[in-house]
Structure formats: C-alpha cells, structure tokens
Design a protein around this motif. Structure first.
Motif, PDB file in Angstrom:
ATOM      1  N   VAL A  78       0.852  -1.187   0.000  1.00  0.00           N
ATOM      2  CA  VAL A  78       0.000   0.000   0.000  1.00  0.00           C
ATOM      3  C   VAL A  78       0.892   1.243   0.000  1.00  0.00           C
ATOM      4  CG1 VAL A  78      -1.864   1.224   1.150  1.00  0.00           C
ATOM      5  CG2 VAL A  78      -1.763  -1.272   1.260  1.00  0.00           C
ATOM      6  N   GLN A  79       1.108   1.786  -1.163  1.00  0.00           N
ATOM      7  CA  GLN A  79       1.952   2.971  -1.274  1.00  0.00           C
ATOM      8  C   GLN A  79       1.170   4.239  -0.969  1.00  0.00           C
ATOM      9  OE1 GLN A  79       5.204   2.479  -1.718  1.00  0.00           O
ATOM     10  NE2 GLN A  79       4.711   0.295  -1.739  1.00  0.00           N
ATOM     11  N   HIS A  80      -0.082   4.279  -1.411  1.00  0.00           N
ATOM     12  CA  HIS A  80      -0.920   5.446  -1.145  1.00  0.00           C
ATOM     13  C   HIS A  80      -2.386   5.041  -1.279  1.00  0.00           C
ATOM     14  CE1 HIS A  80      -0.543   5.426  -5.567  1.00  0.00           C
ATOM     15  NE2 HIS A  80      -1.758   5.937  -5.554  1.00  0.00           N
ATOM     16  N   LEU A  81      -3.248   5.872  -0.748  1.00  0.00           N
ATOM     17  CA  LEU A  81      -4.685   5.662  -0.867  1.00  0.00           C
ATOM     18  C   LEU A  81      -5.215   6.517  -2.006  1.00  0.00           C
ATOM     19  CD1 LEU A  81      -5.736   5.765   2.897  1.00  0.00           C
ATOM     20  CD2 LEU A  81      -5.314   3.737   1.481  1.00  0.00           C
ATOM     21  N   GLN A  82      -6.270   6.052  -2.621  1.00  0.00           N
ATOM     22  CA  GLN A  82      -6.862   6.789  -3.735  1.00  0.00           C
ATOM     23  C   GLN A  82      -7.943   7.728  -3.216  1.00  0.00           C
ATOM     24  OE1 GLN A  82      -9.021   4.445  -6.563  1.00  0.00           O
ATOM     25  NE2 GLN A  82      -8.833   5.962  -8.182  1.00  0.00           N
ATOM     26  N   VAL A  83      -7.878   8.974  -3.647  1.00  0.00           N
ATOM     27  CA  VAL A  83      -8.870   9.973  -3.232  1.00  0.00           C
ATOM     28  C   VAL A  83     -10.272   9.499  -3.618  1.00  0.00           C
ATOM     29  CG1 VAL A  83      -9.651  12.340  -3.556  1.00  0.00           C
ATOM     30  CG2 VAL A  83      -7.202  11.848  -3.419  1.00  0.00           C
ATOM     31  N   PHE A 102     -10.200  -2.261   2.335  1.00  0.00           N
ATOM     32  CA  PHE A 102     -10.224  -1.193   1.335  1.00  0.00           C
ATOM     33  C   PHE A 102      -9.500  -1.707   0.097  1.00  0.00           C
ATOM     34  CE2 PHE A 102      -6.428  -0.715   3.876  1.00  0.00           C
ATOM     35  CZ  PHE A 102      -5.423  -0.446   2.965  1.00  0.00           C
ATOM     36  N   PHE A 103      -9.744  -1.052  -1.039  1.00  0.00           N
ATOM     37  CA  PHE A 103      -9.057  -1.422  -2.269  1.00  0.00           C
ATOM     38  C   PHE A 103      -7.775  -0.605  -2.408  1.00  0.00           C
ATOM     39  CE2 PHE A 103     -13.067  -3.333  -3.666  1.00  0.00           C
ATOM     40  CZ  PHE A 103     -12.587  -4.464  -4.293  1.00  0.00           C
ATOM     41  N   ASN A 104      -6.691  -1.294  -2.770  1.00  0.00           N
ATOM     42  CA  ASN A 104      -5.413  -0.639  -3.016  1.00  0.00           C
ATOM     43  C   ASN A 104      -5.234  -0.432  -4.511  1.00  0.00           C
ATOM     44  OD1 ASN A 104      -2.737   0.298  -2.666  1.00  0.00           O
ATOM     45  ND2 ASN A 104      -1.965  -1.753  -3.141  1.00  0.00           N
ATOM     46  N   ASP A 105      -5.078   0.820  -4.931  1.00  0.00           N
ATOM     47  CA  ASP A 105      -4.916   1.160  -6.340  1.00  0.00           C
ATOM     48  C   ASP A 105      -3.448   1.037  -6.719  1.00  0.00           C
ATOM     49  OD1 ASP A 105      -4.993   2.152  -8.860  1.00  0.00           O
ATOM     50  OD2 ASP A 105      -5.843   4.101  -8.349  1.00  0.00           O
ATOM     51  N   ASP A 106      -3.148   0.146  -7.686  1.00  0.00           N
ATOM     52  CA  ASP A 106      -1.752  -0.047  -8.078  1.00  0.00           C
ATOM     53  C   ASP A 106      -1.372   0.764  -9.319  1.00  0.00           C
ATOM     54  OD1 ASP A 106      -3.011  -1.380 -10.101  1.00  0.00           O
ATOM     55  OD2 ASP A 106      -2.101  -3.334  -9.714  1.00  0.00           O
ATOM     56  N   ASN A 112      -6.543  -4.062  -5.838  1.00  0.00           N
ATOM     57  CA  ASN A 112      -6.565  -5.282  -5.048  1.00  0.00           C
ATOM     58  C   ASN A 112      -7.150  -5.004  -3.673  1.00  0.00           C
ATOM     59  OD1 ASN A 112      -5.181  -6.937  -7.004  1.00  0.00           O
ATOM     60  ND2 ASN A 112      -3.338  -5.789  -6.490  1.00  0.00           N
ATOM     61  N   LEU A 113      -8.003  -5.896  -3.208  1.00  0.00           N
ATOM     62  CA  LEU A 113      -8.624  -5.719  -1.908  1.00  0.00           C
ATOM     63  C   LEU A 113      -7.627  -6.025  -0.803  1.00  0.00           C
ATOM     64  CD1 LEU A 113     -11.205  -5.207  -0.212  1.00  0.00           C
ATOM     65  CD2 LEU A 113     -11.570  -7.679  -0.255  1.00  0.00           C
TER      66      LEU A 113
END
Length: 406
Positions: A78-83, A102-106, A112-113
C-alpha cells in the motif's frame, strides 16, 4: 411485591366508608437488551490522506494504528490511498476494532482488496472466495428536479450513474428527464463479509419519459463478462465505436471484480486486457484528440484520447508511441502506438480503458462495436429479457423512490 388499592364502600345513602385491600403480584423481571455495535463504518479518503490519518478519524488509539501500519502487507503493497475511495472498519459489541478493508490502487488499471482481520492480539491478511457474493440490487427512482440529482439521492453509485447515461446515449439524454419521469434499474453488487464493496454491470434498466418507455438489457453472448446492451426486441441499443484497438485479439481479462484463486486476492479491473504479441499496432477505435501520452505510473507507456466532452480512452503498457503530439486529431483506424509490456505488466498485452466523466466503465458495454444477435442468441435473450422485465414491471406504476436488494 405488593400493591395497595383504596376503595370506597357505600353502606347507607349518602354514607361512605373507605376500605384498604392489598394484593400480592409476581415480581417483574426486566432483561436489559444488548446494543448491537457490530457493523461496518466507512470513511471517504481525502486528498493527502494516509492510513494513519483515516484511522485517527475513526478514533482508533495510537498503539493500534502503529500495529496496523507496521503490517507487511501495508508496508510492501500500500503505497498510497486513492482519493474518494471508501475505507471501511468493523468493531465488535465491546467497541474493539476487528476488521479493516479497502481497495489498493496499483496505478495499473487494477485494484486489489486489502482485508485485515484481528484474531486475539494479532492482525492478519484475511480473504477467501467463500466470503464473496454477487447479488442484484434493485432501484426505482422518481425524478423531482433532475435525473442526476435523483439518482445520487437514491444512493446509486457514480459508476452506475455514468454507465446508465452512456448506455442510453443514442436514444435519450438523461438530462432531458423531467419531474415525474421514472428510472428503474437492476445492477450487480459485490459483497465481501457482508459489506458492499463494488458494483458490476447494469443488468436491466428503463426510463419512462413523456409516456415513452426506453429499455436496456445486458446480454453476454460468450458468458465471458463482455456483454452488451439491447432493447426489448433484441436490437443493439447503441453501436459503440466503429472498430477495436487491436484486430483479432483475444480479451484475456474482462472488466470488473474477480477473485484470483491462485493469488487469493480480490481484484477490481478497470478496463479490459487484450492478449496480443509485442509490437502489434494499436489503432484509435474512433475519432478523437490526443489528450496525453507518456509514462503513466503502473500503466507504463500510455496514451489517453478524448472522444467527446465526457468520454476518454486509455491505452496502457505500450512498447512505443506513434508520431503523436498533444491536441492532435486522430481518426478511427489511425495507429497511436504499439503493444508492449511496460509499467506493471507480466507480459505483452494492451490494457484498454474507457472513462465517462473520469469514471471507468465497461468498454465492452459502451465502446466496442455491438454485434447483432443470431436466431439462437435472440431466443436466449428473450427468455432473459422476460425475466428481468417482470421484475421491473412489479413497481412500474409506483410514484415513490424505493430500493430493494435480493
């Protein structure tokens, strides 16, 4: 327990004498009711948010936050969360944090959940196919002032609202709906551990406007997640683009949410992938303007075309670009680049994404050329259409907004 009752006894005219009677009653036992606090709570991620900042808004203590943020899955993946994404937690009846998801945006057209569960004093990644379930969600909306406002107030997700607008675009503009017009739709919702995590395709929808009924039904001829929309007679509702980005290529990964049985992850794919050899030319499927090209995170070399005021298409993992310039007009069939494996990619393929007002929608449903149904397909479609139509007909004459999940 006793109770005293006072009474008045009449002996003679105009003469009264009070009497006292005591009755014994059974004791009253009051059982206190336990308040159920075991439910999901959501926070919407704001610009600049970290996981720690979001957890603090849930009033989670600092030590618990430290344990969570030090987990390997959080540190490594998890590098960052998506706004604007939804971050969810669940607590038990004692107010103790038990679950996070939460979903991780790559940045690769795929999310990915991340699902965490606390057992005892330890946090662990927790996900399994048995916990996922797709159910139809039914909504009926009465327009008061505007269709967009009515859909939003009915709690219909933005991706469904944008898809709905695009599905009917060639028949009716959703903005022309007036007070008293109605919208009814059935769409898929994906649940994990009882919480709605994502939406899928719209299965059936209809608008009632000035006494005319406009209908759309999703039909997947190949049962591969790449269905398209037809009216009640089985005719294509819209034509889509005139061509596809790569001719004759197989769609290797469809749009939507899938459980990966090997990696044991739940993934949300925001486009479709074409399995095709490196160096294969990529064509503009419709006229447009080059909005941007260059390296774009996990997409690698990517091109974004704008086709109108609301629609964009994205092409990812290119090996090379054609001779492009920002603002350049391209025509359907023009080569815009070549298939590759740049960015986050396990092999040569084209990631093709369609966005309506910035929201990813299923390219197969709104952009790929819509094929006509043959006799066998039409017969299958009619059976499906009758089933969905009977569901929509149940509340066709109601004059209130309702929501029902089956």
């Amino acid at each position: 327990m006793g109770i005293v009752i006072s009474s008045i006894c009449r002996h003679q005219p105009q003469t009264y004498q009070p009497q006292q009677t005591t009755l014994k009653l059974a004791p009253v036992k009051i059982t206190p009711q336990t308040t159920n606090l075991n439910f999901w709570r959501d926070e919407v991620v704001q610009p600049g948010d970290t996981i720690s900042m979001v957890l603090q808004r849930f009033h989670i203590n600092d030590e618990e936050i430290r344990q969570i943020t030090n987990l390997k899955i959080i540190k490594n993946q998890v590098q960052h969360l998506q706004v604007n994404q939804v971050f969810s937690i669940r607590m038990d009846n004692n107010g103790h944090l038990t679950d996070i998801q939460f979903f991780n945006d790559d940045d690769n057209g795929e999310k990915n959940l991340v699902a965490l569960k606390k057992t005892g004093n330890n946090w662990n990644a927790d996900i399994g196919a048995v916990d996922t379930e797709t159910l139809p969600t039914f909504k009926a909306v009465v327009v008061k002032t505007s269709a967009r406002g009515a859909l939003a107030q009915a709690g219909i997700p933005v991706e469904i609202r944008e898809s709905l607008r695009e599905i009917f675009k060639d028949k009716i503009d959703i903005n022309t709906l007036q007070s008293g017009d109605t919208i009814r739709l059935i769409y898929d919702s994906l649940y994990y551990r009882g919480q709605e995590l994502a939406t899928g395709d719209i299965r059936a929808a209809e608008f009632s406007h000035n006494g005319t009924l406009y209908q759309a039904y999703y039909f997947d001829t190949g049962n591969d997640g790449n269905g398209q929309y037809y009216d009640a007679t089985g005719k294509p509702l819209r034509q889509g683009f005139t061509s596809v980005p790569v001719e004759g290529a197989r769609i290797s990964s469809p749009f939507g949410t899938r459980f990966h049985p090997i990696l044991q992850t739940l993934r949300m794919h925001s486009g479709i992938d074409y399995a095709v050899a490196s160096g294969t030319p990529i064509h503009a499927p419709s006229d447009g303007i080059v909005e941007s090209y260059g390296i774009k995170g996990g997409y690698g070399n990517a091109v974004i075309l704008r086709h109108n005021d609301s629609m964009q298409t994205l092409y990812g993992h290119m090996s090379a670009f054609a001779n492009l310039s920002p603002g350049q007009h391209v025509q359907a069939g023009d080569i815009i680049g070549y298939v590759g494996s740049t960015g986050v990619s396990t092999g040569p393929h084209l990631h093709y994404e369609v966005r309506i007002n910035g929201q990813p929608v299923n390219p197969a449903s709104v952009a790929l050329p819509t094929r006509k149904l043959n006799a066998h397909e039409l017969a299958t479609f009619k059976k499906m259409e009758q089933r969905w139509n009977s569901r929509l007909a149940d509340i066709r004459n109601l004059s209130v907004t309702i929501a029902q999940m089956d």
